[in-house]
Write a protein that holds these residues in place. Structure first.
Motif, PDB file in Angstrom:
ATOM      1  N   VAL A  96     -39.712 -48.400  -4.702  1.00 33.98           N
ATOM      2  CA  VAL A  96     -40.585 -47.380  -5.263  1.00 33.98           C
ATOM      3  C   VAL A  96     -39.801 -46.895  -6.399  1.00 33.98           C
ATOM      4  CG1 VAL A  96     -41.467 -45.275  -5.025  1.00 33.98           C
ATOM      5  CG2 VAL A  96     -42.000 -46.897  -3.476  1.00 33.98           C
ATOM      6  N   ILE A  97     -38.605 -46.518  -6.280  1.00 34.47           N
ATOM      7  CA  ILE A  97     -37.785 -46.023  -7.388  1.00 34.47           C
ATOM      8  C   ILE A  97     -37.695 -46.827  -8.698  1.00 34.47           C
ATOM      9  CG2 ILE A  97     -35.589 -45.180  -8.113  1.00 34.47           C
ATOM     10  CD1 ILE A  97     -35.380 -43.886  -5.405  1.00 34.47           C
ATOM     11  N   LEU A  98     -37.256 -48.175  -8.424  1.00 33.17           N
ATOM     12  CA  LEU A  98     -36.956 -49.162  -9.581  1.00 33.17           C
ATOM     13  C   LEU A  98     -38.495 -49.197  -9.949  1.00 33.17           C
ATOM     14  CD1 LEU A  98     -34.235 -51.335  -8.226  1.00 33.17           C
ATOM     15  CD2 LEU A  98     -34.074 -49.343  -9.731  1.00 33.17           C
ATOM     16  N   GLY A  99     -39.547 -49.193  -9.199  1.00 31.37           N
ATOM     17  CA  GLY A  99     -41.046 -49.754  -9.660  1.00 31.37           C
ATOM     18  C   GLY A  99     -41.418 -48.562 -10.631  1.00 31.37           C
ATOM     19  N   LEU A 100     -41.074 -47.391 -10.329  1.00 32.86           N
ATOM     20  CA  LEU A 100     -41.496 -46.409 -11.207  1.00 32.86           C
ATOM     21  C   LEU A 100     -40.760 -46.471 -12.668  1.00 32.86           C
ATOM     22  CD1 LEU A 100     -41.929 -43.289  -8.739  1.00 32.86           C
ATOM     23  CD2 LEU A 100     -43.854 -44.545  -9.997  1.00 32.86           C
ATOM     24  N   ALA A 101     -39.633 -46.786 -12.440  1.00 34.14           N
ATOM     25  CA  ALA A 101     -38.654 -46.887 -13.443  1.00 34.14           C
ATOM     26  C   ALA A 101     -39.157 -48.045 -14.397  1.00 34.14           C
ATOM     27  CB  ALA A 101     -37.109 -47.203 -13.430  1.00 34.14           C
ATOM     28  N   ALA A 102     -39.539 -49.070 -13.813  1.00 38.66           N
ATOM     29  CA  ALA A 102     -40.190 -50.182 -14.375  1.00 38.66           C
ATOM     30  C   ALA A 102     -41.271 -49.930 -15.408  1.00 38.66           C
ATOM     31  CB  ALA A 102     -40.200 -51.387 -13.640  1.00 38.66           C
ATOM     32  N   VAL A 103     -42.386 -49.094 -14.580  1.00 41.14           N
ATOM     33  CA  VAL A 103     -43.455 -48.847 -15.139  1.00 41.14           C
ATOM     34  C   VAL A 103     -43.315 -47.909 -16.371  1.00 41.14           C
ATOM     35  CG1 VAL A 103     -45.796 -47.285 -14.911  1.00 41.14           C
ATOM     36  CG2 VAL A 103     -44.904 -48.985 -13.155  1.00 41.14           C
ATOM     37  N   LEU A 104     -42.293 -46.992 -16.110  1.00 45.55           N
ATOM     38  CA  LEU A 104     -42.176 -46.235 -17.373  1.00 45.55           C
ATOM     39  C   LEU A 104     -41.475 -46.970 -18.576  1.00 45.55           C
ATOM     40  CD1 LEU A 104     -41.691 -43.229 -18.322  1.00 45.55           C
ATOM     41  CD2 LEU A 104     -39.224 -43.390 -17.635  1.00 45.55           C
ATOM     42  N   ILE A 105     -40.562 -47.742 -18.101  1.00 51.17           N
ATOM     43  CA  ILE A 105     -40.031 -48.592 -19.517  1.00 51.17           C
ATOM     44  C   ILE A 105     -41.044 -49.371 -20.136  1.00 51.17           C
ATOM     45  CG2 ILE A 105     -38.184 -50.289 -19.818  1.00 51.17           C
ATOM     46  CD1 ILE A 105     -36.375 -48.719 -17.833  1.00 51.17           C
ATOM     47  N   LEU A 106     -41.677 -50.164 -19.152  1.00 48.73           N
ATOM     48  CA  LEU A 106     -42.663 -51.201 -19.585  1.00 48.73           C
ATOM     49  C   LEU A 106     -43.915 -50.631 -20.560  1.00 48.73           C
ATOM     50  CD1 LEU A 106     -42.710 -53.710 -16.558  1.00 48.73           C
ATOM     51  CD2 LEU A 106     -41.757 -53.979 -19.185  1.00 48.73           C
ATOM     52  N   ALA A 107     -44.351 -49.186 -20.117  1.00 46.33           N
ATOM     53  CA  ALA A 107     -45.459 -48.684 -20.641  1.00 46.33           C
ATOM     54  C   ALA A 107     -45.165 -48.262 -22.319  1.00 46.33           C
ATOM     55  CB  ALA A 107     -45.674 -47.528 -20.018  1.00 46.33           C
ATOM     56  N   VAL A 108     -43.673 -47.838 -22.370  1.00 49.72           N
ATOM     57  CA  VAL A 108     -42.990 -47.637 -23.543  1.00 49.72           C
ATOM     58  C   VAL A 108     -43.243 -48.865 -24.692  1.00 49.72           C
ATOM     59  CG1 VAL A 108     -41.167 -46.903 -25.064  1.00 49.72           C
ATOM     60  CG2 VAL A 108     -41.986 -45.522 -22.953  1.00 49.72           C
ATOM     61  N   PHE A 109     -42.836 -49.978 -24.040  1.00 56.56           N
ATOM     62  CA  PHE A 109     -42.501 -51.217 -24.772  1.00 56.56           C
ATOM     63  C   PHE A 109     -43.632 -52.190 -24.923  1.00 56.56           C
ATOM     64  CE2 PHE A 109     -38.082 -49.878 -23.732  1.00 56.56           C
ATOM     65  CZ  PHE A 109     -37.661 -49.661 -24.895  1.00 56.56           C
ATOM     66  N   ILE A 110     -44.727 -52.033 -23.917  1.00 62.84           N
ATOM     67  CA  ILE A 110     -45.793 -52.886 -24.223  1.00 62.84           C
ATOM     68  C   ILE A 110     -47.153 -52.200 -24.629  1.00 62.84           C
ATOM     69  CG2 ILE A 110     -47.357 -54.383 -22.671  1.00 62.84           C
ATOM     70  CD1 ILE A 110     -45.084 -55.303 -21.028  1.00 62.84           C
TER      71      ILE A 110
END
Length: 110
Positions: A96-110
Protein backbone atom coordinates in the motif's frame (compact mmCIF):
# COMPACT_ATOMS: atom_id res chain seq x y z
CA UNK A 1 -36.41 18.35 9.17
CA UNK A 2 -34.91 19.52 12.43
CA UNK A 3 -33.71 16.88 14.86
CA UNK A 4 -33.85 17.39 18.58
CA UNK A 5 -31.36 16.04 21.14
CA UNK A 6 -33.42 12.94 21.89
CA UNK A 7 -33.50 11.92 18.25
CA UNK A 8 -29.73 12.41 17.97
CA UNK A 9 -29.25 10.30 21.09
CA UNK A 10 -31.33 7.43 19.67
CA UNK A 11 -29.54 7.68 16.34
CA UNK A 12 -26.18 7.28 18.09
CA UNK A 13 -27.49 4.34 20.14
CA UNK A 14 -28.86 2.61 17.03
CA UNK A 15 -25.59 3.16 15.15
CA UNK A 16 -23.76 1.59 18.08
CA UNK A 17 -26.06 -1.44 18.02
CA UNK A 18 -25.68 -1.87 14.25
CA UNK A 19 -21.89 -1.70 14.56
CA UNK A 20 -21.73 -3.89 17.68
CA UNK A 21 -23.91 -6.84 16.65
CA UNK A 22 -21.77 -8.09 13.72
CA UNK A 23 -18.75 -8.08 16.03
CA UNK A 24 -20.42 -9.61 19.08
CA UNK A 25 -22.41 -12.44 17.49
CA UNK A 26 -19.38 -14.34 16.09
CA UNK A 27 -17.51 -13.88 19.37
CA UNK A 28 -20.45 -15.20 21.35
CA UNK A 29 -20.96 -18.09 18.93
CA UNK A 30 -17.33 -19.24 18.83
CA UNK A 31 -16.52 -18.63 22.50
CA UNK A 32 -17.54 -22.16 23.46
CA UNK A 33 -16.90 -23.85 20.11
CA UNK A 34 -13.72 -24.78 18.32
CA UNK A 35 -13.34 -22.88 15.06
CA UNK A 36 -13.05 -25.37 12.18
CA UNK A 37 -9.79 -25.42 10.24
CA UNK A 38 -11.60 -24.82 6.92
CA UNK A 39 -13.17 -21.65 8.35
CA UNK A 40 -9.80 -20.24 9.42
CA UNK A 41 -8.36 -20.99 5.97
CA UNK A 42 -11.37 -19.35 4.33
CA UNK A 43 -11.04 -16.23 6.50
CA UNK A 44 -7.45 -15.86 5.30
CA UNK A 45 -8.80 -14.83 1.88
CA UNK A 46 -10.98 -12.00 3.20
CA UNK A 47 -8.35 -9.20 3.38
CA UNK A 48 -7.02 -9.79 -0.13
CA UNK A 49 -10.55 -10.06 -1.53
CA UNK A 50 -11.53 -6.72 0.01
CA UNK A 51 -8.29 -5.07 -1.14
CA UNK A 52 -8.76 -6.42 -4.68
CA UNK A 53 -12.34 -5.19 -4.87
CA UNK A 54 -11.29 -1.68 -3.85
CA UNK A 55 -8.43 -1.59 -6.36
CA UNK A 56 -10.48 -2.97 -9.26
CA UNK A 57 -13.30 -0.51 -8.55
CA UNK A 58 -10.86 2.40 -8.54
CA UNK A 59 -9.11 1.26 -11.73
CA UNK A 60 -12.03 0.10 -13.85
CA UNK A 61 -15.24 1.82 -12.74
CA UNK A 62 -15.87 5.46 -13.64
CA UNK A 63 -17.91 7.96 -11.63
CA UNK A 64 -20.89 7.20 -13.90
CA UNK A 65 -20.54 3.47 -13.09
CA UNK A 66 -19.31 2.39 -16.50
CA UNK A 67 -16.38 0.10 -17.20
CA UNK A 68 -13.39 2.03 -18.53
CA UNK A 69 -9.63 2.31 -17.98
CA UNK A 70 -8.97 5.30 -20.22
CA UNK A 71 -7.04 8.08 -18.53
CA UNK A 72 -5.87 5.78 -15.75
CA UNK A 73 -2.25 5.25 -16.89
CA UNK A 74 -0.59 6.23 -13.57
CA UNK A 75 -2.98 4.07 -11.60
CA UNK A 76 -2.54 1.06 -13.92
CA UNK A 77 1.26 1.28 -13.77
CA UNK A 78 1.11 1.67 -9.99
CA UNK A 79 -1.23 -1.33 -9.76
CA UNK A 80 1.29 -3.42 -11.68
CA UNK A 81 4.06 -2.23 -9.33
CA UNK A 82 1.91 -3.06 -6.29
CA UNK A 83 1.10 -6.50 -7.69
CA UNK A 84 4.79 -7.28 -8.14
CA UNK A 85 5.69 -5.92 -4.68
CA UNK A 86 2.84 -7.81 -3.02
CA UNK A 87 3.76 -11.05 -4.75
CA UNK A 88 7.44 -10.65 -3.90
CA UNK A 89 7.16 -9.46 -0.28
CA UNK A 90 3.71 -10.73 0.82
CA UNK A 91 3.38 -7.50 2.82
CA UNK A 92 0.10 -5.60 2.55
CA UNK A 93 1.47 -2.53 4.35
CA UNK A 94 4.55 -2.26 2.15
CA UNK A 95 2.42 -2.79 -0.97
CA UNK A 96 0.00 0.00 0.00
CA UNK A 97 2.74 2.46 0.93
CA UNK A 98 4.81 1.85 -2.20
CA UNK A 99 1.66 1.86 -4.34
CA UNK A 100 0.64 5.27 -3.04
CA UNK A 101 4.15 6.56 -3.65
CA UNK A 102 4.09 5.14 -7.18
CA UNK A 103 0.75 6.83 -7.96
CA UNK A 104 2.04 10.14 -6.66
CA UNK A 105 5.27 9.97 -8.66
CA UNK A 106 3.62 8.67 -11.84
CA UNK A 107 0.80 11.26 -11.69
CA UNK A 108 3.44 14.00 -11.74
CA UNK A 109 5.37 12.56 -14.69
CA UNK A 110 2.65 10.98 -16.85
Amino acid sequence: MEWNSTQHFWLIILCFVVAFIPRFVPLAFFRTRKIPKWFNEWMGYIPIALFTSLVVKDLCITSSYTLSVSGKAPELVAALIVFIIAYWTRSMALSVILGLAAVLILAVFI
